[in-house]
Scaffold this motif. Structure first.
Motif, PDB file in Angstrom:
ATOM      1  N   THR A  94       0.835  -1.208   0.000  1.00 18.34           N
ATOM      2  CA  THR A  94       0.000   0.000   0.000  1.00 18.34           C
ATOM      3  C   THR A  94       0.871   1.260   0.000  1.00 18.34           C
ATOM      4  OG1 THR A  94      -1.760  -1.168   1.189  1.00 18.34           O
ATOM      5  CG2 THR A  94      -1.818   1.236   1.237  1.00 18.34           C
ATOM      6  N   THR A 111       1.230  -2.827  -9.461  1.00 16.06           N
ATOM      7  CA  THR A 111      -0.209  -2.856  -9.176  1.00 16.06           C
ATOM      8  C   THR A 111      -0.713  -4.295  -9.034  1.00 16.06           C
ATOM      9  OG1 THR A 111      -0.508  -0.787 -10.376  1.00 16.06           O
ATOM     10  CG2 THR A 111      -2.473  -2.114  -9.988  1.00 16.06           C
ATOM     11  N   LEU A 150      -6.390  -0.771  -4.375  1.00 19.20           N
ATOM     12  CA  LEU A 150      -5.024  -0.728  -4.912  1.00 19.20           C
ATOM     13  C   LEU A 150      -5.039  -0.838  -6.432  1.00 19.20           C
ATOM     14  CD1 LEU A 150      -3.216  -2.969  -2.265  1.00 19.20           C
ATOM     15  CD2 LEU A 150      -2.841  -0.521  -2.644  1.00 19.20           C
ATOM     16  N   ILE A 171       2.305   1.704  -3.601  1.00 15.32           N
ATOM     17  CA  ILE A 171       1.332   2.290  -4.536  1.00 15.32           C
ATOM     18  C   ILE A 171       1.125   3.769  -4.218  1.00 15.32           C
ATOM     19  CG2 ILE A 171      -1.098   2.279  -5.209  1.00 15.32           C
ATOM     20  CD1 ILE A 171       0.371   0.042  -6.500  1.00 15.32           C
TER      21      ILE A 171
END
Length: 749
Positions: free
Chosen positions: A639, A669, A688, A642
């Protein structure tokens, strides 16, 4: 052409009357070629005339010459043609003074000349036998020389101060003051003429005199300051560290008196100059804090463009040690102020643009704002355009320009930037009288640019030239040179590049040997000690990976530890060190290392680090957690990755930069989404996936040129695209841009 003295007198007198009667005090009638010729005729007549010589009256001629030459000299101090006037009328002040001497009534002379002329006449009558009066006259002439920049007056002060000293014994009460004043005149003469043969004698005189002076504290401080100036001048000639250390001790002890800090700008100048000089020799950051404090007083009291320039430079040096953002921004502020003030005073300071360009480049490295990088290139280009080939700062300007182009080419792979940078490096190498140190810098700049060509395809000839330039640069510097070890740091990069592409173990072995030599040459306090430890550690790590060697891995970790202790915890380079130390720890522990994972987690969370380094750290942290089947930790790490990915596609980046950065992380991703599913968190998986896709869509849709072309033919579609961009951009939560950095690439500062 022979001129008649009487006609010359009449012409000059008429011009003088015109000036006197003009209420605006317009001096134009006294200037110009014709009046200069008439004055020359009249001056020569006055020098040779006797009481029986026919011609204009001698007294009135002396009066006229004294005042006309005085006014012509004053004209050189004002106006747009100030510098040109000073060159054209350089002799005016001397002729005004000579004419004043010949006046019977000295009250008719310009006021500045009355006292020394009266004293001169008295000494002529008494035979120049009183040492105190001779010294007083020498002091008055020295004061006039300082006020008017007259070389002849300075030489007269020198001659008479020598005469005064010869009239006293060293045991006499008056000797210390006469000797101190003699030393001051010798110092000024050396500075003005470039003849430093007598500086050693001046230092000897000054030191002996200072030890015997018994004056009030404020007078004693003036003589101590003079001694510091003498020692600094001698240091500049001899390079002896003892002279510099003594000058620093004198000025520092004086500045413990807070009244002097706010009252004596000369003392502050000397203190800053000595501390600067020692820092340039030792790179000891302990000299920077007092130097900056004293320079801040000068900026507050005097505030000239050069005061801001010096403060900007000192702050830039401090930033190289601390990486502190506030220090960086203050340096930029003062460089900008120095340039603005210089322009307002019609005294452009291209060196200020030089410093500004460098610090903008450093801010780009810290924040990733491509506008800073591009402004640095434009600023550096402007600085170079203002410098002739013999400008002392041109070698530095070309070096900074090359470095800024290297920075952009490193991010974009731009061949025009590479070509322009190579041209700048070649120009620098062709400058006349390039010092060995400057040549070494430019050779390494060229080598670094050649190293970038590898991204467009490895070529052995490029690498061989890169290494040859690096070795030549090192050989240019004598043993013990303070920069020799720094240049070895750069050579390591080319050698590791060669090993990675050719698997030649000789290149790897040479990199290890070069790193070991540099480690002995770069002192622990040097700002690039951390970079050296990092690069050498990385070399040992690569060698241990190629041929398993636990001892090399431990040595690499020790060097990473040292590098981390050399940098503040929030320094932008701390993250790359944590990433590489974590990798080495993981290798030593045979993977799944908790210590390695701690380093990667810390690097991923370091707010001052470039986003690509934080992404690399987060990905390694996530993969290590996945290998341990800790899916919740892996999800946290992915997380973060990203989250940082959005910065790599910031709208401020050029399209080529965006595409290259995002291509590097094209798998991210999918990996993050899979980690969320493994953690049994489908909502996070969807979030995400959407975030990663938004970044990709943003990059595709944010091309202004394509939108402009679309608007020309289909304005309604262009408007729809812009609305779509706005909707997608609303999902981005991070602001700002940080530059991409390959976590395994060597630091080529």
């Amino acid at each position: 052409m022979d001129l008649d003295p009487q006609k010359a007198y009449d012409t000059v007198r008429a011009a003088w009357q015109q000036v006197v009667e003009n209420e605006t005090q317009e001096t134009t009638p006294l200037l110009g070629t014709d009046i200069t010729q008439q004055l020359e005729c009249l001056f020569q007549y006055h020098l040779k005339a006797s009481p029986t010589t026919s011609g204009p009256p001698r007294g009135e001629t002396a009066y006229l010459l004294a005042w006309v030459h005085w006014v012509r000299w004053l004209t050189t101090l004002t106006g747009e043609e100030k510098n040109e006037a000073q060159a054209e009328y350089a002799e005016e002040i001397d002729r005004a003074f000579i004419a004043s001497w010949r006046l019977r009534d000295l009250s008719l002379a310009p006021e500045a000349f009355r006292l020394p002329a009266r004293l001169f006449q008295r000494l002529e009558e008494e035979g120049w036998t009183d040492p105190k009066l001779v010294q007083d006259y020498a002091g008055l002439m020295f004061g006039l020389a300082l006020q008017t920049n007259s070389t002849n007056m300075l030489h007269e002060a020198d001659r008479r101060s020598r005469q005064a000293l010869s009239l006293v014994q060293e045991s006499d009460e008056a000797w210390p003051v006469i000797a101190s004043n003699r030393a001051a005149i010798m110092l000024k003469l050396a500075q003005d003429t470039g003849d430093y043969d007598h500086v050693k004698e001046a230092v000897r005189l000054g030191r002996r005199a200072l030890s015997r002076l018994d004056e009030p504290p404020e007078v004693q401080a003036i003589y101590a300051l003079q001694m510091a100036q003498l020692l600094l001048t001698q240091y500049e000639v001899s390079g002896q560290d003892d002279d510099l250390a003594e000058a620093i001790e004198i000025s520092s002890s004086l500045l413990r008196n807070t009244d002097l800090i706010t009252a004596d700008t000369d003392l502050l100048d000397i203190a800053v100059t000595t501390l600067q000089a020692r820092y340039e020799r030792t790179s000891d950051p302990n000299d920077l804090a007092p130097a900056i404090e004293f320079q801040e007083h000068l900026v507050a009291q005097r505030g000239e463009h050069n005061d801001h320039y010096i403060l900007g430079q000192l702050l830039s040096w401090l930033f190289s040690h601390t990486g502190n953002t506030d220090t960086l921004n203050r340096s930029i502020h003062h460089y900008e102020h120095a340039w603005t003030l210089g322009q307002a005073e019609d005294v452009p300071l291209p060196s200020a643009l030089n410093g500004l360009a460098w610090m903008l480049k450093r801010r780009f490295e810290q924040t990733g704002n491509s506008q800073d990088r591009d402004t640095a290139i434009l600023t550096s280009r402007q600085a170079i355009s203002l410098m002739p080939n013999d400008h002392p700062a041109l070698p530095s300007a070309l070096g900074i320009f090359t470095a800024t182009l290297h920075s952009r080419a490193q991010a974009t792979g731009s061949m025009p930037d590479l070509s322009e940078g190579l041209a700048a490096a070649d120009r620098a190498l062709q400058l006349p009288d390039v010092t060995p140190t400057n040549r070494a810098i430019h050779l390494f700049n060229k080598a670094a640019l050649l190293g970038l060509r590898h991204r467009n395809g490895w070529r052995t000839d490029n690498n061989e030239l890169e290494l040859a330039l690096g070795r030549e640069a090192i050989e240019l510097l004598p043993a013990g040179h303070p920069k020799k070890g720094l240049y070895r740091i750069n050579l390591i990069g080319g050698l590791i590049g060669r090993f990675r592409h050719t698997a030649e173990t000789t290149a790897l072995d040479e990199a290890i040997n070069v790193g070991a030599l540099a480690l002995d040459e770069v002192p622990p306090t040097h700002p690039y000690r951390a970079a050296l430890c990092s690069n050498y550690a990385l070399t040992l790590f690569i060698s241990a990976q190629h041929t398993p060697d636990e001892e090399k891995l431990r040595r690499a970790i020790t060097l990473f530890n040292e590098a981390l202790t050399r940098l503040p915890a929030d320094h932008p380079s701390t993250a790359i060190l944590l990433v590489n130390r974590g990798t080495a720890r993981s290798a030593l522990a045979a993977d799944n290392s908790p210590e390695g994972e701690q380093d990667w987690a810390a690097a991923a969370r370091l707010e001052t680090a470039p986003p690509s380094v934080r992404i690399t750290a987060a990905v390694r942290w996530a993969r290590n957690a996945t290998a341990r089947a800790d899916h919740k930790t892996a999800l946290i790490a992915y997380t973060l990755a990203i989250h940082h990915l959005t910065n790599l596609a910031d709208p401020g980046l050029e399209r080529g930069d965006k595409e290259r950065h995002l291509f590097t992380w094209s798998h991210l991703t999918a990996d993050a989404t899979a980690a969320a599913l493994d953690a049994d968190d489908p909502e996070s998986a969807l979030a995400l996936l959407d975030s990663g896709r938004c970044v990709q869509w943003n990059t595709r849709l944010q091309n202004a040129d394509e939108l402009a072309r679309l608007a020309e033919t289909h304005p309604d579609l262009a408007a729809s695209v812009r609305r779509l961009i706005a909707l997608i951009s609303a999902q981005d939560t991070l602001e700002g841009l940080l530059p991409t950095m390959d976590p395994l690439a060597l630091d080529l500062n």
